[in-house]
Design a protein around this motif. Structure first.
Motif, PDB file in Angstrom:
ATOM      1  N   ASP A  64      -6.018 -22.869  -2.241  1.00 47.30           N
ATOM      2  CA  ASP A  64      -5.164 -21.826  -1.648  1.00 47.30           C
ATOM      3  C   ASP A  64      -5.059 -20.614  -2.569  1.00 47.30           C
ATOM      4  O   ASP A  64      -5.079 -19.475  -2.112  1.00 47.30           O
ATOM      5  N   VAL A  65      -4.937 -20.869  -3.872  1.00 46.86           N
ATOM      6  CA  VAL A  65      -4.881 -19.767  -4.847  1.00 46.86           C
ATOM      7  C   VAL A  65      -6.195 -18.997  -4.828  1.00 46.86           C
ATOM      8  O   VAL A  65      -6.218 -17.761  -4.790  1.00 46.86           O
ATOM      9  N   ILE A  66      -7.305 -19.731  -4.805  1.00 46.69           N
ATOM     10  CA  ILE A  66      -8.622 -19.080  -4.778  1.00 46.69           C
ATOM     11  C   ILE A  66      -8.804 -18.310  -3.472  1.00 46.69           C
ATOM     12  O   ILE A  66      -9.334 -17.195  -3.481  1.00 46.69           O
ATOM     13  N   ALA A  67      -8.329 -18.860  -2.354  1.00 44.51           N
ATOM     14  CA  ALA A  67      -8.428 -18.164  -1.061  1.00 44.51           C
ATOM     15  C   ALA A  67      -7.694 -16.828  -1.124  1.00 44.51           C
ATOM     16  O   ALA A  67      -8.172 -15.817  -0.590  1.00 44.51           O
ATOM     17  N   ARG A  68      -6.537 -16.818  -1.772  1.00 42.46           N
ATOM     18  CA  ARG A  68      -5.792 -15.548  -1.929  1.00 42.46           C
ATOM     19  C   ARG A  68      -6.585 -14.579  -2.801  1.00 42.46           C
ATOM     20  O   ARG A  68      -6.669 -13.395  -2.512  1.00 42.46           O
ATOM     21  N   GLU A  69      -7.164 -15.102  -3.890  1.00 40.11           N
ATOM     22  CA  GLU A  69      -7.918 -14.247  -4.825  1.00 40.11           C
ATOM     23  C   GLU A  69      -9.138 -13.608  -4.154  1.00 40.11           C
ATOM     24  O   GLU A  69      -9.410 -12.432  -4.360  1.00 40.11           O
ATOM     25  N   VAL A  70      -9.868 -14.383  -3.346  1.00 35.28           N
ATOM     26  CA  VAL A  70     -11.087 -13.827  -2.733  1.00 35.28           C
ATOM     27  C   VAL A  70     -10.775 -12.845  -1.604  1.00 35.28           C
ATOM     28  O   VAL A  70     -11.662 -12.128  -1.147  1.00 35.28           O
ATOM     29  N   MET A  71      -9.492 -12.813  -1.179  1.00 39.70           N
ATOM     30  CA  MET A  71      -9.103 -11.851  -0.137  1.00 39.70           C
ATOM     31  C   MET A  71      -8.272 -10.690  -0.699  1.00 39.70           C
ATOM     32  O   MET A  71      -7.629  -9.974   0.037  1.00 39.70           O
ATOM     33  N   GLU A  72      -8.311 -10.522  -2.020  1.00 31.57           N
ATOM     34  CA  GLU A  72      -7.604  -9.390  -2.624  1.00 31.57           C
ATOM     35  C   GLU A  72      -8.413  -8.115  -2.403  1.00 31.57           C
ATOM     36  O   GLU A  72      -9.641  -8.162  -2.271  1.00 31.57           O
ATOM     37  N   PRO A  73      -7.724  -6.957  -2.379  1.00 32.87           N
ATOM     38  CA  PRO A  73      -8.446  -5.681  -2.199  1.00 32.87           C
ATOM     39  C   PRO A  73      -9.604  -5.553  -3.187  1.00 32.87           C
ATOM     40  O   PRO A  73      -9.471  -5.878  -4.358  1.00 32.87           O
ATOM     41  N   GLY A  74     -10.743  -5.127  -2.646  1.00 29.16           N
ATOM     42  CA  GLY A  74     -11.934  -4.945  -3.473  1.00 29.16           C
ATOM     43  C   GLY A  74     -12.884  -6.134  -3.481  1.00 29.16           C
ATOM     44  O   GLY A  74     -14.053  -5.999  -3.822  1.00 29.16           O
ATOM     45  N   GLU A  75     -12.387  -7.306  -3.099  1.00 27.59           N
ATOM     46  CA  GLU A  75     -13.253  -8.494  -3.049  1.00 27.59           C
ATOM     47  C   GLU A  75     -14.065  -8.472  -1.748  1.00 27.59           C
ATOM     48  O   GLU A  75     -13.589  -7.966  -0.733  1.00 27.59           O
ATOM     49  N   PRO A  76     -15.297  -9.028  -1.770  1.00 29.22           N
ATOM     50  CA  PRO A  76     -16.146  -8.985  -0.571  1.00 29.22           C
ATOM     51  C   PRO A  76     -15.491  -9.590   0.687  1.00 29.22           C
ATOM     52  O   PRO A  76     -15.612  -9.040   1.775  1.00 29.22           O
ATOM     53  N   ALA A  77     -14.770 -10.710   0.536  1.00 28.35           N
ATOM     54  CA  ALA A  77     -14.144 -11.350   1.701  1.00 28.35           C
ATOM     55  C   ALA A  77     -13.044 -10.469   2.291  1.00 28.35           C
ATOM     56  O   ALA A  77     -12.820 -10.478   3.501  1.00 28.35           O
TER      57      ALA A  77
END
Length: 196
Positions: free
Chosen positions: A27-40
């Motif tokens: 869940d923490v990683i899911a939040r990180e990969v959806m932060e502004p600037g990330e490809p996801a």
């Protein structure tokens, strides 16, 4: 380690972390990969529109959750958009921790079976509660109506099905002490003495 929404997975995860074992939280990683600037992040906005954004341009997870838990196709779309990045990051962290020769590395992954992580781990632990306990805990925790809570539970693979496939089942229907005792027994049986 996996479970269902409101099954108490976070309680078990926190206890293992407090006992000194490294925990990789999907869940923490899911939040990180959806932060502004990330490809996801860009893919999710492209798919779901700018109405899912907060004023600071971060993704409003509640708004996005309301959309995907009311439409199984949209939930599948979201999972398809972010799963590859999440998987890559989890495996990278697991590899780094493996190099440090930890006896036990816990991957805390809600969609473990659904996303195929069971093939990338040695053993699967399922944190289990019966359906009525899960429903009442979810309604209380997230202040949801019965129908909204049911939709969120039914968006995941049934907990009973996960339990039937698990190598280890932690029954979280009782008190925290009872849950901790089951974890301690499992750790002792497998000679995973606490690093603390």
């Amino acid at each position: 380690m996996t479970g269902g929404i409101a099954s108490g997975k976070s309680t078990v995860s926190r206890y293992l972390k407090e006992s000194g074992f490294p925990v990789i939280d999907a869940d923490v990683i899911a939040r990180e990969v959806m932060e502004p600037g990330e490809p996801a992040y860009l893919k999710v906005i492209e798919c779901f529109g700018r109405e899912i954004l907060n004023k600071d341009r971060s993704i409003d997870r509640k708004t996005l959750g309301d959309i995907v838990f009311n439409d199984s196709k949209k939930l599948q779309q979201l999972n398809t958009l972010v799963q590859k990045e999440i998987f890559t990051e989890i495996m990278k962290k697991k590899s780094e921790l493996s190099a440090d020769e930890h006896k036990l590395i816990v991957l805390d992954i809600p969609l473990l079976y659904e996303a195929g992580y069971d093939k990338a781990v040695d053993e699967v632990m399922v944190v289990y509660v019966d359906y009525s306990t899960q429903l009442s805990r979810l309604k209380k925790r997230d202040q949801l109506t019965e129908s909204a809570a049911v939709r969120r539970i039914e968006a995941q693979e049934p907990l009973k099905s996960k339990k039937d496939k698990a190598d280890v089942v932690i029954d979280n229907s009782g008190t925290r002490e009872q849950t901790k005792r089951q974890i301690d027994d499992w750790l002792t049986k497998n000679d995973y003495s606490s690093p603390l």
